[in-house]
Design a protein around this motif. Structure first.
Motif, PDB file in Angstrom:
ATOM      1  N   MET A   1      -6.827   1.814  -2.156  1.00 44.71           N
ATOM      2  CA  MET A   1      -7.855   1.665  -1.133  1.00 44.71           C
ATOM      3  C   MET A   1      -9.075   2.503  -1.506  1.00 44.71           C
ATOM      4  O   MET A   1      -8.952   3.677  -1.838  1.00 44.71           O
ATOM      5  CB  MET A   1      -7.305   2.122   0.231  1.00 44.71           C
ATOM      6  CG  MET A   1      -8.215   1.790   1.401  1.00 44.71           C
ATOM      7  SD  MET A   1      -7.517   2.282   3.005  1.00 44.71           S
ATOM      8  CE  MET A   1      -6.107   1.201   3.112  1.00 44.71           C
ATOM      9  N   GLU A   5     -13.298   2.212   2.477  1.00 46.29           N
ATOM     10  CA  GLU A   5     -12.260   1.540   3.256  1.00 46.29           C
ATOM     11  C   GLU A   5     -11.371   2.560   3.952  1.00 46.29           C
ATOM     12  O   GLU A   5     -11.027   2.404   5.137  1.00 46.29           O
ATOM     13  CB  GLU A   5     -11.415   0.641   2.341  1.00 46.29           C
ATOM     14  CG  GLU A   5     -12.168  -0.540   1.768  1.00 46.29           C
ATOM     15  CD  GLU A   5     -11.335  -1.309   0.756  1.00 46.29           C
ATOM     16  OE1 GLU A   5     -11.518  -2.528   0.666  1.00 46.29           O
ATOM     17  OE2 GLU A   5     -10.507  -0.685   0.054  1.00 46.29           O
ATOM     18  N   LEU A   6     -11.007   3.610   3.223  1.00 50.20           N
ATOM     19  CA  LEU A   6     -10.164   4.656   3.790  1.00 50.20           C
ATOM     20  C   LEU A   6     -10.884   5.378   4.925  1.00 50.20           C
ATOM     21  O   LEU A   6     -10.293   5.654   5.975  1.00 50.20           O
ATOM     22  CB  LEU A   6      -9.775   5.636   2.687  1.00 50.20           C
ATOM     23  CG  LEU A   6      -8.593   6.570   2.950  1.00 50.20           C
ATOM     24  CD1 LEU A   6      -7.332   5.786   3.219  1.00 50.20           C
ATOM     25  CD2 LEU A   6      -8.382   7.489   1.760  1.00 50.20           C
ATOM     26  N   PHE A 124      -3.559   9.603  -1.493  1.00 57.05           N
ATOM     27  CA  PHE A 124      -4.392   8.411  -1.415  1.00 57.05           C
ATOM     28  C   PHE A 124      -5.218   8.187  -2.681  1.00 57.05           C
ATOM     29  O   PHE A 124      -5.935   7.187  -2.779  1.00 57.05           O
ATOM     30  CB  PHE A 124      -5.304   8.479  -0.193  1.00 57.05           C
ATOM     31  CG  PHE A 124      -4.540   8.450   1.110  1.00 57.05           C
ATOM     32  CD1 PHE A 124      -3.865   7.304   1.506  1.00 57.05           C
ATOM     33  CD2 PHE A 124      -4.481   9.567   1.922  1.00 57.05           C
ATOM     34  CE1 PHE A 124      -3.150   7.269   2.695  1.00 57.05           C
ATOM     35  CE2 PHE A 124      -3.769   9.547   3.112  1.00 57.05           C
ATOM     36  CZ  PHE A 124      -3.102   8.397   3.497  1.00 57.05           C
ATOM     37  N   LEU A 126      -5.003   7.037  -6.146  1.00 61.26           N
ATOM     38  CA  LEU A 126      -4.009   6.274  -6.893  1.00 61.26           C
ATOM     39  C   LEU A 126      -4.024   6.564  -8.383  1.00 61.26           C
ATOM     40  O   LEU A 126      -3.010   6.388  -9.058  1.00 61.26           O
ATOM     41  CB  LEU A 126      -4.230   4.773  -6.648  1.00 61.26           C
ATOM     42  CG  LEU A 126      -4.225   4.323  -5.172  1.00 61.26           C
ATOM     43  CD1 LEU A 126      -4.342   2.808  -5.091  1.00 61.26           C
ATOM     44  CD2 LEU A 126      -2.975   4.816  -4.446  1.00 61.26           C
ATOM     45  N   ALA A 189       2.484  -1.724   1.828  1.00 62.67           N
ATOM     46  CA  ALA A 189       1.309  -0.877   2.048  1.00 62.67           C
ATOM     47  C   ALA A 189       1.432   0.426   1.276  1.00 62.67           C
ATOM     48  O   ALA A 189       0.454   0.892   0.674  1.00 62.67           O
ATOM     49  CB  ALA A 189       1.140  -0.596   3.538  1.00 62.67           C
ATOM     50  N   ARG A 192       0.817  -0.200  -2.398  1.00 68.29           N
ATOM     51  CA  ARG A 192      -0.559  -0.572  -2.721  1.00 68.29           C
ATOM     52  C   ARG A 192      -1.542   0.574  -2.505  1.00 68.29           C
ATOM     53  O   ARG A 192      -2.492   0.731  -3.265  1.00 68.29           O
ATOM     54  CB  ARG A 192      -0.965  -1.769  -1.856  1.00 68.29           C
ATOM     55  CG  ARG A 192      -2.386  -2.282  -2.093  1.00 68.29           C
ATOM     56  CD  ARG A 192      -2.677  -3.438  -1.168  1.00 68.29           C
ATOM     57  NE  ARG A 192      -1.724  -4.516  -1.369  1.00 68.29           N
ATOM     58  CZ  ARG A 192      -1.335  -5.362  -0.410  1.00 68.29           C
ATOM     59  NH1 ARG A 192      -1.804  -5.233   0.810  1.00 68.29           N
ATOM     60  NH2 ARG A 192      -0.478  -6.331  -0.676  1.00 68.29           N
ATOM     61  N   ASN A 193      -1.320   1.378  -1.457  1.00 67.79           N
ATOM     62  CA  ASN A 193      -2.347   2.327  -1.010  1.00 67.79           C
ATOM     63  C   ASN A 193      -1.969   3.799  -1.115  1.00 67.79           C
ATOM     64  O   ASN A 193      -2.808   4.661  -0.854  1.00 67.79           O
ATOM     65  CB  ASN A 193      -2.719   2.033   0.452  1.00 67.79           C
ATOM     66  CG  ASN A 193      -3.283   0.640   0.630  1.00 67.79           C
ATOM     67  OD1 ASN A 193      -4.024   0.147  -0.205  1.00 67.79           O
ATOM     68  ND2 ASN A 193      -2.910  -0.021   1.727  1.00 67.79           N
TER      69      ASN A 193
END
Length: 242
Positions: A1, A5-6, A124, A126, A189, A192-193
Motif C-alpha cells: 500500500m 493510500e495508507l 507497512f 514492504l 490483506a 498484500r499490505n
C-alpha cells in the motif's frame, strides 16, 4: 500500500480507531508495562520521539508515568494526530508535546532524542531496504546509545505455526467472531499490505540500520517487541543503504 493510500485509510479510521481496537487492550497494557520497564532509567527530562504515534496511546501512557518527559509525536495522518492532541489536552500534558504531521524524513535530523517508540509501523514498509532506511532515520534522530522500542507483527509465514497464530490473532481482533471468508480476506490483506517477516529477520533489519543487537522483550500472538540502543558511531553506512 502506497503512502497516500495508507494515510487515507488512517485518516478515515481516526475517530473510531481506539474503540475499534479496545479488545486488544490487555495486550497493549502488557506491552506498555514492559516498555516502561525498559525506559525507567532515562533522564527525568528525557525527550521521546514517537514515530507513527497514531492516536497516541503509548504517548499518553508514558506522559502519565513520567511527568518531566517531552514528546515529539510524528504521524502522516492529521486526523490521527488530532485525536492524539485531544488526549494531551484532556490529560494535561499538551505543553510537553510537539506534533509533526508528516513522515519521519520531514522531521529535522538532529540527534536530540533520548528514546523512540515505533509500534506497529515498520510492518507497512514492504521493501526490506526501505524498512532498514526507515530504522536508520530513527537512529539518526537518537542520541548515541539512545533507546529504540519497536513492535511489529512477525512470523515465519511459511511455517505451520503461522496459520495457528494468524487464526488466533484475527479471532482476537474480530468483535463478532471470525467467519471463514473473513479469515481469507484478512490473510490476503496481510499478504498484500503487511510485511510479516520472521522475528529474527526484523531484528536483523533494525541492527543493519545502526543499532546494537535488538533484544526481544515482548510477544503476544503475532506481535513482537524489541529493545535496542543506537550505536555510538553512525558514520559507517548500514547494509542496504545508499
Amino acid at each position: 500500500m502506497r503512502n497516500e493510500e495508507l494515510k487515507k485509510v488512517f485518516d478515515q479510521q481516526a475517530v473510531s480507531y481506539d474503540k475499534q481496537w479496545e479488545g486488544m487492550a490487555p495486550i497493549r497494557a502488557a506491552l506498555y508495562l514492559l516498555l516502561e520497564s525498559q525506559f525507567i532509567g532515562l533522564l527525568e527530562d528525557a525527550r521521546i520521539l514517537c514515530v507513527g504515534v497514531g492516536t497516541g496511546a503509548e504517548l499518553a501512557y508514558l506522559a502519565e508515568r513520567f511527568p518531566g518527559w517531552h514528546f515529539t509525536a510524528v504521524d502522516p495522518s492529521g486526523a490521527m494526530l488530532e485525536v492524539c492532541r485531544q488526549k494531551a489536552v484532556q490529560n494535561g500534558f499538551l505543553a510537553r508535546c510537539h506534533f509533526h504531521e508528516g513522515y519521519l524524513d520531514t522531521l529535522a535530523a538532529e540527534a536530540s532524542y533520548d528514546a523512540a517508540t515505533c509500534l506497529l509501523v515498520s510492518q507497512f514498509l514492504l521493501d526490506a531496504e526501505a524498512r532498514t532506511r526507515f530504522f536508520h532515520e530513527i537512529a539518526r534522530r537518537l542520541k548515541p546509545h539512545g533507546i529504540l522500542a519497536n513492535a511489529d507483527l512477525a512470523s515465519d509465514t511459511e511455517s505451520p505455526a503461522y496459520e495457528v497464530l494468524l487464526r488466533s490473532w484475527l479471532t482476537l481482533m474480530s468483535s463478532d467472531g471470525l467467519r471463514p471468508e473473513g479469515l481469507e480476506r484478512a490473510r490476503t490483506a496481510y499478504a498484500r499490505n503487511v510485511a510479516i517477516l520472521p522475528a529474527q529477520q526484523v531484528a536483523g533489519l533494525i541492527r543493519a540500520a545502526g543499532f546494537d543487537a535488538p533484544v526481544q522483550f515482548f510477544q503476544a500472538g503475532l506481535m513482537h517487541g524489541w529493545f535496542c540502543t543506537r550505536q555510538a558511531d553512525l558514520t559507517r553506512r548500514p547494509n542496504g543503504l545508499c
